[in-house]
Design a protein around this motif. Structure first.
Motif, mmCIF file in Angstrom:
data_model
loop_
_atom_site.group_PDB
_atom_site.id
_atom_site.type_symbol
_atom_site.label_atom_id
_atom_site.label_comp_id
_atom_site.label_asym_id
_atom_site.label_seq_id
_atom_site.Cartn_x
_atom_site.Cartn_y
_atom_site.Cartn_z
ATOM 1 N N TRP A 22 50.803 162.785 80.949
ATOM 2 C CA TRP A 22 49.755 163.910 80.709
ATOM 3 C C TRP A 22 49.187 164.133 82.442
ATOM 4 O O TRP A 22 48.695 165.030 82.649
ATOM 5 N N GLU A 72 48.018 168.130 83.702
ATOM 6 C CA GLU A 72 46.681 168.330 84.095
ATOM 7 C C GLU A 72 46.515 169.520 84.952
ATOM 8 O O GLU A 72 45.416 170.245 84.865
ATOM 9 N N ILE A 107 46.395 172.682 82.796
ATOM 10 C CA ILE A 107 44.967 172.898 81.636
ATOM 11 C C ILE A 107 44.696 173.942 81.841
ATOM 12 O O ILE A 107 44.468 174.883 80.739
ATOM 13 N N HIS A 149 43.457 167.191 74.543
ATOM 14 C CA HIS A 149 42.472 168.176 75.375
ATOM 15 C C HIS A 149 41.845 169.181 74.349
ATOM 16 O O HIS A 149 40.966 169.797 75.136
#
Length: 464
Positions: free
Chosen positions: A34, A38, A41, A82
């Motif tokens: 992850w 990020e 995102i 998320h």
């Protein structure tokens, strides 16, 4: 020892050994991938805000073009973690939540009691009484029904809960036919929808009776033997309510003692919905000589030529209408429902036969099923990702790429666009291989192409 020697001794890859020695990976901790996700995102959030139904596979393909090197399963897991995909208010229902157990909340136990030989004017061969009992405070209430079916069960449960002023967080039922599936030891699906409407958990209780159920059963048997021969259903229901209040008062006084030193626990109940579950109650009646049908202490008129015939009285819980239908299902008349026990004669019926329940208002259709191109905000987020990728490769904006290290960082999906914008002589030999690779990918050919030692592209199963 060198990294290569350690890798040979352990039988592992050199990159794995190097990542552990440098501290990038920790023993016993699985890499989630992850950290690389990020930086993508903002683009994913903007893309899904523009279209909540955008497919994850298409979004993954766009991220690969922007430089994402993770797997598809890691990508989808990161989307769920998320919570990047918003809920569409037009086509998605609110999330289903299971009621949480409360330590001080009540449980309601329901049990049927059946008595024979009711009065002839009741119109049935048995009298069915549903008893609801609170487990902590030991309070109980009862509802008289004409028969044991799903509609009368829901109506009796709602009446008992209205008498309590609330509901417990769990319902427990006995193993009767409208509740228990004969093939397996589970509740029926219809009863699960009723429990969801009231926001509770439903379950099957024990087959045997406990001491409280036996005491209530003995009290009901005595009440049934001492009733009057001319007692109607509504008078019998009122006497049941008085019996439940009297027994509960005696139990409270017996627990508290003469001086009232022990205070009985106050029942903790959940709030009830405003309307009951819309279950349909259906009973059979015979039209009298004056073309009237009796139902719950009132008379309802039907056409005159139907005297002596058998009709079906239907009503839904919470609806202000009552329908009278023929045995085959054709609705004959509709009336406004009179209060129970009012002794009213409803003469004028509605000639226009309508539905028993109004049609629900259709929700607006969701139009986000087609592919939507990236918006201006999404394009700006993509350009920011490309800018970060150029800076990581050591390239300044507007400068031509050169060298083998920069070419190795490119992906096949972005090679052609880069060559068209910034063609160089050093990149001409890459053009043909990129074109062949993309063509094989678009045709969904499972057999990969590889490059031979002579520099030409060769298929494993085909000629040169």
């Amino acid at each position: 020892m060198s990294i290569a020697a350690i890798a040979r001794l352990l039988g592992r890859d050199r990159k794995t050994v190097s990542s552990y020695l440098s501290g990038k990976r920790t023993v016993g901790v699985r890499s989630s991938g992850w950290g690389e996700f990020e930086r993508f995102i903002p683009y994913c959030r903007q893309r899904l805000q523009d279209d909540a139904h955008f497919e994850a596979s298409a979004l993954f393909a766009e991220l690969v073009e922007l430089g994402y090197s993770g797997g598809y399963s890691t990508f989808t897991r990161a989307l769920r973690t998320h919570q990047l995909r918003p809920r569409c208010p037009l086509c998605q229902r609110p999330p289903r939540t299971r009621p949480a157990r409360q330590d001080d909340a009540e449980e309601v136990h329901f049990r049927w009691f059946v008595f024979c030989d009711p009065p002839a004017d009741w119109g049935s061969t048995h009298a069915c009484v549903l008893v609801g009992r609170l487990t902590r405070s030991q309070g109980w209430s009862a509802a008289l029904a004409e028969q044991i079916d799903f509609g009368h069960l829901v109506g009796s449960v709602d009446r008992i809960l209205r008498q309590f002023g609330g509901t417990g967080w769990r319902w427990r039922f006995d193993r009767t036919q409208p509740i228990h599936c004969p093939g397996g030891g589970k509740l029926t699906t219809a009863l699960g929808r009723v429990a969801k409407h009231y926001g509770v958990v439903s379950d099957l209780g024990l087959a045997r009776q406990d001491a409280d159920d036996e005491a209530i059963g003995q009290a009901l048997a005595l009440w049934w033997r001492t009733r009057g021969a001319d007692t109607g259903p509504l008078e019998a229901q009122e006497s049941l309510d008085r019996l439940a209040r009297l027994m509960h008062t005696r139990q409270v006084s017996a627990r508290g003692g003469h001086d009232g030193s022990t205070v009985p626990p106050t029942p903790v109940l959940l709030d009830l919905p405003r309307d009951p579950y819309p279950a349909r109650i259906s009973v059979t009646r015979t039209v009298s000589a004056n073309s009237m049908v009796s139902y719950r202490g009132n008379l309802y008129a039907v056409p005159r030529h139907l005297h002596g015939h058998t009709v079906e009285v239907r009503r839904r819980l919470g609806d202000p209408l009552l329908a009278i239908a023929a045995p085959r299902g054709r609705v004959i008349a509709q009336h406004s429902l009179a209060p129970d026990g009012a002794s009213l004669s409803v003469i004028g019926h509605r000639h226009g036969i309508g539905l028993e329940r109004p049609l629900p208002v259709p929700r607006p259709a969701c139009t986000s099923r087609m592919y939507s191109p990236p918006s201006a905000e999404a394009l700006a987020a993509a350009e920011a990702l490309r800018q970060d990728a150029r800076q990581e490769d050591g390239l300044e904006p507007g400068r031509q790429a050169g060298g083998s290290s920069a070419r190795r960082s490119w992906r096949w999906t972005g090679v052609l666009d880069r060559i068209r914008k910034e063609p160089t002589e050093d990149e001409e030999h890459v053009r043909s291989e990129a074109v062949i690779h993309l063509a094989a990918h678009r045709q969904h050919d499972p057999t990969p192409y590889r490059r031979s030692h002579t520099g030409s592209v060769r298929h494993p199963d085909r000629t040169r």
